[in-house]
Design a protein around this motif. Structure first.
Motif, short mmCIF file in Angstrom:
data_model
loop_
_atom_site.label_atom_id
_atom_site.label_comp_id
_atom_site.label_asym_id
_atom_site.label_seq_id
_atom_site.Cartn_x
_atom_site.Cartn_y
_atom_site.Cartn_z
N GLN A 14 24.74 55.84 7.77
CA GLN A 14 24.70 56.12 6.34
C GLN A 14 25.85 57.02 5.94
OE1 GLN A 14 20.66 57.70 5.84
NE2 GLN A 14 20.26 56.02 4.45
N LEU A 15 26.08 58.08 6.70
CA LEU A 15 27.14 59.02 6.37
C LEU A 15 28.51 58.40 6.54
CD1 LEU A 15 25.83 62.31 7.97
CD2 LEU A 15 25.62 61.55 5.62
N SER A 16 28.64 57.44 7.45
CA SER A 16 29.93 56.85 7.74
C SER A 16 30.26 55.66 6.85
CB SER A 16 29.98 56.40 9.21
OG SER A 16 29.72 57.47 10.07
N GLU A 191 31.51 80.82 8.56
CA GLU A 191 30.84 80.00 7.54
C GLU A 191 31.84 79.49 6.51
OE1 GLU A 191 26.31 81.63 7.07
OE2 GLU A 191 27.90 83.00 6.44
N ALA A 192 32.75 80.35 6.09
CA ALA A 192 33.76 79.95 5.12
C ALA A 192 34.65 78.86 5.68
CB ALA A 192 34.59 81.16 4.70
N PHE A 193 35.02 78.98 6.95
CA PHE A 193 35.87 77.97 7.59
C PHE A 193 35.17 76.62 7.61
CE2 PHE A 193 36.54 75.74 11.68
CZ PHE A 193 37.84 75.30 11.47
N VAL A 194 33.90 76.59 8.02
CA VAL A 194 33.15 75.34 8.08
C VAL A 194 33.02 74.71 6.70
CG1 VAL A 194 30.87 74.35 8.52
CG2 VAL A 194 31.88 75.92 10.18
N GLU A 195 32.70 75.50 5.70
CA GLU A 195 32.52 74.97 4.35
C GLU A 195 33.84 74.44 3.79
OE1 GLU A 195 30.55 77.72 1.80
OE2 GLU A 195 28.83 77.99 3.14
N GLU A 196 34.94 75.12 4.08
CA GLU A 196 36.24 74.64 3.60
C GLU A 196 36.61 73.32 4.27
OE1 GLU A 196 38.60 75.78 1.33
OE2 GLU A 196 36.92 76.98 0.62
N LEU A 206 31.15 66.79 9.90
CA LEU A 206 29.79 67.18 10.27
C LEU A 206 29.82 68.54 10.95
CD1 LEU A 206 28.83 63.81 12.01
CD2 LEU A 206 28.25 64.45 9.68
N ALA A 207 29.00 69.47 10.47
CA ALA A 207 28.82 70.76 11.11
C ALA A 207 27.50 70.72 11.87
CB ALA A 207 28.82 71.89 10.09
N VAL A 208 27.53 71.09 13.15
CA VAL A 208 26.38 70.90 14.03
C VAL A 208 25.95 72.24 14.62
CG1 VAL A 208 25.54 69.73 16.10
CG2 VAL A 208 27.20 68.59 14.62
N ARG A 209 24.65 72.47 14.61
CA ARG A 209 24.11 73.65 15.29
C ARG A 209 22.85 73.26 16.05
NH1 ARG A 209 20.40 77.75 13.95
NH2 ARG A 209 20.33 77.21 11.73
N ARG A 210 22.83 73.60 17.31
CA ARG A 210 21.67 73.28 18.13
C ARG A 210 20.52 74.23 17.80
NH1 ARG A 210 21.69 73.07 24.77
NH2 ARG A 210 19.66 72.04 25.05
N ILE A 220 22.31 69.51 10.99
CA ILE A 220 23.57 68.87 10.63
C ILE A 220 23.86 69.14 9.15
CG2 ILE A 220 24.89 66.72 10.68
CD1 ILE A 220 23.71 67.48 13.39
N SER A 221 25.07 69.59 8.88
CA SER A 221 25.49 69.81 7.49
C SER A 221 26.69 68.93 7.18
CB SER A 221 25.86 71.28 7.25
OG SER A 221 24.73 72.11 7.36
N THR A 222 26.68 68.32 5.99
CA THR A 222 27.78 67.50 5.53
C THR A 222 28.10 67.89 4.09
OG1 THR A 222 26.43 65.73 4.57
CG2 THR A 222 26.86 65.60 6.93
N ARG A 223 28.99 67.13 3.48
CA ARG A 223 29.32 67.40 2.08
C ARG A 223 28.14 67.11 1.16
NH1 ARG A 223 34.85 64.79 0.14
NH2 ARG A 223 35.44 66.00 1.99
N TRP A 224 27.23 66.25 1.63
CA TRP A 224 26.12 65.83 0.77
C TRP A 224 24.79 66.43 1.17
CZ3 TRP A 224 29.44 62.49 3.38
CH2 TRP A 224 30.48 61.97 2.60
#
Length: 232
Positions: A14-16, A191-196, A206-210, A220-224
């Motif tokens: 879906q994201l891709s 956090e600022a780096f990931v969001e930018e 995709l930002a991933v945290r176990r 998982i965090s994405t733009r949406w």
């Protein structure tokens, strides 16, 4: 909100949907580039690099099946460092995003040197050792994926964004840290780096945290979507 098994693949598809798509080389190249930046690269591969061949038909060139197949591969880029979170993100990208024949690029960005001290060489040695370790781990876990490592010295955000564009990455994977309870009113630098990166990178990011062992899965965090819980 959870998911498991095949649903994780559905989530990534879906994201891709709007996305653009063992011989071990022994040498490690690390040299100066313009502007004082430094870069090294290494590639792990079980096959020799395929050469694009063509034959003339009616005055034009037709690509071979091998070249056409190579053009259909995607490049997954992971920003790595010494943290355990980056290693978890790398392994998640290897198992959940990269498929057979894809390219997995491990990008390690060293901070710019301040002044003319000699500490940069030691950092380069540590960075190359880290890249060797992570690259070999990926190749051992999933040999059907082409793995390469890049070590570049420069501003982290601009370096990542420029490499995504230059290498035409299809997916960028980052590690995200658990927010600190003491940073309620301001973002940390990570956090600022990931969001930018999520908002500015020219590919699916995709930002991933176990999650903790008691909970399991990944956030998982994405733009949406932010902190989508993926139980896999």
């Amino acid at each position: 909100m959870g998911s498991s098994g095949g649903s994780s693949e559905h989530f990534l598809r879906q994201l891709s949907s709007s996305d653009g798509g063992g011989g071990l080389q022994q040498e490690w190249e690390y040299g100066g580039l313009g502007g004082g930046s430094r870069r090294g690269s290494r590639r792990w591969s079980t096959r020799k690099k395929a050469r694009a061949r063509g034959h003339r038909r009616g005055g034009g060139f037709c690509r071979t099946e091998e070249a056409a197949a190579a053009a259909g591969r995607k490049r997954v880029m992971v920003v790595v460092d010494q943290s355990s979170g980056a290693k978890h993100a790398m392994m998640w990208a290897l198992t959940h995003v990269a498929s057979k024949g894809d390219f997995l690029t491990l990008l390690h960005v060293l901070p710019p040197q301040s002044g003319s001290g000699g500490g940069g060489r030691g950092g380069a040695v540590d960075a190359s050792a880290l890249a060797n370790s992570l690259g070999a781990l990926c190749k051992a876990c999933k040999p059907e994926v082409e793995v390469e490592a890049l070590v570049i010295q420069g501003p982290k955000l601009s370096t990542v964004l420029s490499q995504v564009k230059k290498l035409e990455a299809s997916v960028l994977v980052l590690s995200q840290r658990k927010p600190s309870p003491f940073c309620c009113f301001m973002r940390s630098s990570s956090e600022a780096f990931v969001e930018e990166c999520i908002s500015r990178a020219e590919c699916l990011t995709l930002a991933v945290r176990r999650q903790s062992k008691g909970v399991g899965g990944y956030l998982i965090s994405t733009r949406w979507q932010k902190n989508f819980w993926l139980l896999a």
